[in-house]
Design a protein around this motif. Structure first.
Motif, PDB file in Angstrom:
ATOM      1  N   LEU A 155     -31.775 -25.619  -3.329  1.00  0.00           N
ATOM      2  CA  LEU A 155     -32.929 -25.900  -4.188  1.00  0.00           C
ATOM      3  C   LEU A 155     -33.319 -24.677  -5.006  1.00  0.00           C
ATOM      4  CD1 LEU A 155     -35.186 -27.961  -1.727  1.00  0.00           C
ATOM      5  CD2 LEU A 155     -33.941 -28.829  -3.711  1.00  0.00           C
ATOM      6  N   LEU A 156     -33.241 -23.507  -4.398  1.00  0.00           N
ATOM      7  CA  LEU A 156     -33.588 -22.274  -5.113  1.00  0.00           C
ATOM      8  C   LEU A 156     -32.637 -22.032  -6.279  1.00  0.00           C
ATOM      9  CD1 LEU A 156     -35.364 -19.719  -5.223  1.00  0.00           C
ATOM     10  CD2 LEU A 156     -33.725 -18.639  -3.662  1.00  0.00           C
ATOM     11  N   VAL A 157     -31.350 -22.216  -6.058  1.00  0.00           N
ATOM     12  CA  VAL A 157     -30.366 -22.003  -7.125  1.00  0.00           C
ATOM     13  C   VAL A 157     -30.576 -22.998  -8.253  1.00  0.00           C
ATOM     14  CG1 VAL A 157     -27.912 -22.100  -7.694  1.00  0.00           C
ATOM     15  CG2 VAL A 157     -28.657 -20.969  -5.592  1.00  0.00           C
ATOM     16  N   LEU A 158     -30.792 -24.265  -7.896  1.00  0.00           N
ATOM     17  CA  LEU A 158     -31.011 -25.287  -8.925  1.00  0.00           C
ATOM     18  C   LEU A 158     -32.294 -24.993  -9.703  1.00  0.00           C
ATOM     19  CD1 LEU A 158     -30.046 -28.542  -6.990  1.00  0.00           C
ATOM     20  CD2 LEU A 158     -28.731 -27.391  -8.767  1.00  0.00           C
ATOM     21  N   GLY A 159     -33.334 -24.548  -8.996  1.00  0.00           N
ATOM     22  CA  GLY A 159     -34.583 -24.232  -9.681  1.00  0.00           C
ATOM     23  C   GLY A 159     -34.428 -23.094 -10.667  1.00  0.00           C
ATOM     24  N   VAL A 160     -33.727 -22.045 -10.266  1.00  0.00           N
ATOM     25  CA  VAL A 160     -33.504 -20.918 -11.175  1.00  0.00           C
ATOM     26  C   VAL A 160     -32.665 -21.352 -12.372  1.00  0.00           C
ATOM     27  CG1 VAL A 160     -32.381 -18.663 -11.380  1.00  0.00           C
ATOM     28  CG2 VAL A 160     -33.769 -19.187  -9.370  1.00  0.00           C
ATOM     29  N   CYS A 161     -31.686 -22.226 -12.137  1.00  0.00           N
ATOM     30  CA  CYS A 161     -30.841 -22.713 -13.236  1.00  0.00           C
ATOM     31  C   CYS A 161     -31.630 -23.543 -14.243  1.00  0.00           C
ATOM     32  CB  CYS A 161     -29.681 -23.541 -12.676  1.00  0.00           C
ATOM     33  SG  CYS A 161     -28.445 -22.573 -11.801  1.00  0.00           S
ATOM     34  N   CYS A 162     -32.712 -24.149 -13.812  1.00  0.00           N
ATOM     35  CA  CYS A 162     -33.578 -24.881 -14.745  1.00  0.00           C
ATOM     36  C   CYS A 162     -34.623 -23.965 -15.371  1.00  0.00           C
ATOM     37  CB  CYS A 162     -34.282 -26.033 -14.028  1.00  0.00           C
ATOM     38  SG  CYS A 162     -33.209 -27.355 -13.469  1.00  0.00           S
ATOM     39  N   LEU A 163     -35.168 -23.067 -14.589  1.00  0.00           N
ATOM     40  CA  LEU A 163     -36.284 -22.241 -15.044  1.00  0.00           C
ATOM     41  C   LEU A 163     -35.849 -21.205 -16.078  1.00  0.00           C
ATOM     42  CD1 LEU A 163     -39.302 -21.723 -14.615  1.00  0.00           C
ATOM     43  CD2 LEU A 163     -38.692 -20.141 -12.782  1.00  0.00           C
ATOM     44  N   VAL A 164     -34.728 -20.542 -15.846  1.00  0.00           N
ATOM     45  CA  VAL A 164     -34.298 -19.467 -16.746  1.00  0.00           C
ATOM     46  C   VAL A 164     -33.984 -19.992 -18.152  1.00  0.00           C
ATOM     47  CG1 VAL A 164     -32.491 -17.740 -17.172  1.00  0.00           C
ATOM     48  CG2 VAL A 164     -33.516 -17.955 -14.900  1.00  0.00           C
ATOM     49  N   PRO A 165     -33.196 -21.073 -18.313  1.00  0.00           N
ATOM     50  CA  PRO A 165     -32.973 -21.571 -19.681  1.00  0.00           C
ATOM     51  C   PRO A 165     -34.256 -22.000 -20.372  1.00  0.00           C
ATOM     52  CG  PRO A 165     -31.387 -22.532 -18.162  1.00  0.00           C
ATOM     53  CD  PRO A 165     -32.401 -21.831 -17.330  1.00  0.00           C
ATOM     54  N   ALA A 166     -35.193 -22.590 -19.620  1.00  0.00           N
ATOM     55  CA  ALA A 166     -36.452 -23.002 -20.234  1.00  0.00           C
ATOM     56  C   ALA A 166     -37.206 -21.793 -20.788  1.00  0.00           C
ATOM     57  CB  ALA A 166     -37.315 -23.747 -19.210  1.00  0.00           C
ATOM     58  N   VAL A 167     -37.263 -20.712 -20.021  1.00  0.00           N
ATOM     59  CA  VAL A 167     -37.950 -19.501 -20.480  1.00  0.00           C
ATOM     60  C   VAL A 167     -37.247 -18.925 -21.708  1.00  0.00           C
ATOM     61  CG1 VAL A 167     -38.567 -17.138 -19.869  1.00  0.00           C
ATOM     62  CG2 VAL A 167     -38.900 -18.976 -18.213  1.00  0.00           C
ATOM     63  N   VAL A 168     -35.922 -18.882 -21.669  1.00  0.00           N
ATOM     64  CA  VAL A 168     -35.159 -18.325 -22.787  1.00  0.00           C
ATOM     65  C   VAL A 168     -35.389 -19.151 -24.057  1.00  0.00           C
ATOM     66  CG1 VAL A 168     -32.830 -17.917 -23.681  1.00  0.00           C
ATOM     67  CG2 VAL A 168     -33.405 -17.248 -21.342  1.00  0.00           C
ATOM     68  N   LEU A 169     -35.369 -20.469 -23.931  1.00  0.00           N
ATOM     69  CA  LEU A 169     -35.558 -21.329 -25.096  1.00  0.00           C
ATOM     70  C   LEU A 169     -36.961 -21.184 -25.670  1.00  0.00           C
ATOM     71  CD1 LEU A 169     -33.725 -24.552 -23.888  1.00  0.00           C
ATOM     72  CD2 LEU A 169     -33.017 -23.058 -25.755  1.00  0.00           C
ATOM     73  N   VAL A 170     -37.956 -21.066 -24.806  1.00  0.00           N
ATOM     74  CA  VAL A 170     -39.327 -20.883 -25.304  1.00  0.00           C
ATOM     75  C   VAL A 170     -39.456 -19.549 -26.035  1.00  0.00           C
ATOM     76  CG1 VAL A 170     -41.722 -20.537 -24.608  1.00  0.00           C
ATOM     77  CG2 VAL A 170     -40.407 -22.410 -23.621  1.00  0.00           C
ATOM     78  N   VAL A 171     -38.873 -18.495 -25.493  1.00  0.00           N
ATOM     79  CA  VAL A 171     -38.943 -17.179 -26.143  1.00  0.00           C
ATOM     80  C   VAL A 171     -38.238 -17.223 -27.496  1.00  0.00           C
ATOM     81  CG1 VAL A 171     -38.196 -14.781 -25.989  1.00  0.00           C
ATOM     82  CG2 VAL A 171     -39.198 -15.899 -23.993  1.00  0.00           C
ATOM     83  N   ILE A 172     -37.067 -17.852 -27.550  1.00  0.00           N
ATOM     84  CA  ILE A 172     -36.358 -17.981 -28.828  1.00  0.00           C
ATOM     85  C   ILE A 172     -37.212 -18.764 -29.830  1.00  0.00           C
ATOM     86  CG2 ILE A 172     -34.361 -19.043 -29.960  1.00  0.00           C
ATOM     87  CD1 ILE A 172     -32.739 -18.418 -27.459  1.00  0.00           C
ATOM     88  N   GLY A 173     -37.841 -19.837 -29.351  1.00  0.00           N
ATOM     89  CA  GLY A 173     -38.691 -20.625 -30.237  1.00  0.00           C
ATOM     90  C   GLY A 173     -39.875 -19.841 -30.759  1.00  0.00           C
ATOM     91  N   LEU A 174     -40.481 -19.004 -29.909  1.00  0.00           N
ATOM     92  CA  LEU A 174     -41.620 -18.198 -30.348  1.00  0.00           C
ATOM     93  C   LEU A 174     -41.199 -17.178 -31.409  1.00  0.00           C
ATOM     94  CD1 LEU A 174     -43.448 -17.568 -26.953  1.00  0.00           C
ATOM     95  CD2 LEU A 174     -44.164 -19.094 -28.801  1.00  0.00           C
ATOM     96  N   ARG A 175     -40.057 -16.560 -31.216  1.00  0.00           N
ATOM     97  CA  ARG A 175     -39.575 -15.599 -32.209  1.00  0.00           C
ATOM     98  C   ARG A 175     -39.248 -16.307 -33.530  1.00  0.00           C
ATOM     99  NH1 ARG A 175     -35.052 -11.759 -29.614  1.00  0.00           N
ATOM    100  NH2 ARG A 175     -35.314 -10.856 -31.701  1.00  0.00           N
ATOM    101  N   ARG A 176     -38.694 -17.496 -33.434  1.00  0.00           N
ATOM    102  CA  ARG A 176     -38.397 -18.255 -34.648  1.00  0.00           C
ATOM    103  C   ARG A 176     -39.684 -18.668 -35.356  1.00  0.00           C
ATOM    104  NH1 ARG A 176     -34.171 -21.479 -36.673  1.00  0.00           N
ATOM    105  NH2 ARG A 176     -34.815 -23.422 -37.663  1.00  0.00           N
TER     106      ARG A 176
END
Length: 221
Positions: A85-106
Motif C-alpha cells: 500500500l505504501l509503494v502504491l500510494g507513493v506512486c500515485c502521490l508523487v506524479p500528482a505533486v509533479v503535475l501540479v507543480v508543472i501546472g503552476l509554473r505554466r
C-alpha cells in the motif's frame, strides 16, 4: 492545467512588428488571448486540477492505510500488505505533486503572456468574450467549497477527538486529506482571482496604449 498544448510566443518587440494595420493586430491579439484564457481558466483546466488533486488524495489514502497497517500489524503478511500500500500510494502521490507543480509554473507563463498580448491595444468588442464570468465564477465557487471543506476537516477532526485521542496514523491520514483539499481549493481560488484581476487591470482598467499604426493604417510607429 494540461501541459500538452504549446503556448504562443510573446508579441514581437516594437522594432520588428510586421502587422500591416491595426485590424490585423487586433485579430491576432484576440486569437492569442482567447487561447490563453481557455488554457488558464477553461473548464478542462478545472477538471484536470481536480483529477490531479484526486490522484494525490488517493495516494495519500493509500499511504495512510499503510501506516495504519504497520501500526496494527502482528505478522509478516500484514506488514507486506502495508508495504505494498505504501509503494502504491507513493506512486500515485508523487506524479500528482509533479503535475501540479508543472501546472503552476505554466500558469505563471500564461499570466505573463496574457499581460503582454493584452497590453498591445484595446478592443472592447472582442475583449468581452475574454472576460468569461461564468467560467471564473465556477472556479471561484467550487474552489471555495473545496478549500472550506479541507480547512473544516483540519479543524473539526482534532476538536472532535475522543478522550483517549486518535491513533497517530489515523490523524496523519485525515489531516493530510484535509490539507490536500485545502491546497487544491486554494490553487483554484488564486486562478479565479488572478483572471478577474487581469480582466479589470488589462481589459477594463488602464487606458489603451498609443496606437501602433497611424489613423490611415499606414506606417508602423
Amino acid at each position: 492545467m494540461s501541459p500538452r498544448a504549446p503556448l504562443p510566443p510573446p508579441p514581437p518587440p516594437v522594432e520588428i512588428r510586421s502587422w500591416p494595420d491595426r485590424e490585423a493586430l487586433l485579430t491576432d491579439r484576440a486569437a492569442v488571448l482567447g487561447h490563453l484564457v481557455r488554457v488558464h481558466v477553461g473548464p478542462g483546466r478545472l477538471v484536470a486540477l481536480w483529477l490531479w488533486g484526486s490522484l494525490g488524495a488517493f495516494g495519500w489514502l493509500l499511504v495512510g492505510s499503510a501506516l495504519l497497517t504497520f501500526e496494527e500489524t502482528y505478522d509478516v503478511i500484514s506488514a507486506g500488505v502495508g508495504f505494498l500500500l505504501l509503494v502504491l500510494g507513493v506512486c500515485c502521490l508523487v506524479p500528482a505533486v509533479v503535475l501540479v507543480v508543472i501546472g503552476l509554473r505554466r500558469d505563471g507563463r500564461v499570466r505573463r503572456l496574457l499581460d503582454a498580448w493584452g497590453g498591445l491595444d484595446r478592443d472592447p468588442a472582442r475583449d468581452a468574450a475574454l472576460r468569461m464570468p461564468g467560467a471564473s465564477s465556477v472556479w471561484l465557487v467550487l474552489s471555495f467549497v473545496l478549500c472550506a471543506a479541507g480547512l473544516g476537516t483540519c479543524f473539526v477532526f482534532p476538536v472532535n477527538a475522543p478522550p483517549d485521542g486518535y491513533s497517530p496514523s489515523l490523524a496523519v491520514l485525515v489531516m493530510g486529506l484535509g490539507m490536500i483539499a485545502w491546497l487544491v481549493g486554494l490553487i483554484g481560488l488564486v486562478k479565479a482571482f488572478a483572471h478577474r484581476r487581469w480582466v479589470l487591470r488589462v481589459l477594463a482598467g488602464a487606458p489603451a496604449p498609443a496606437p501602433l499604426f497611424s489613423v490611415g493604417g499606414g506606417s508602423h510607429r
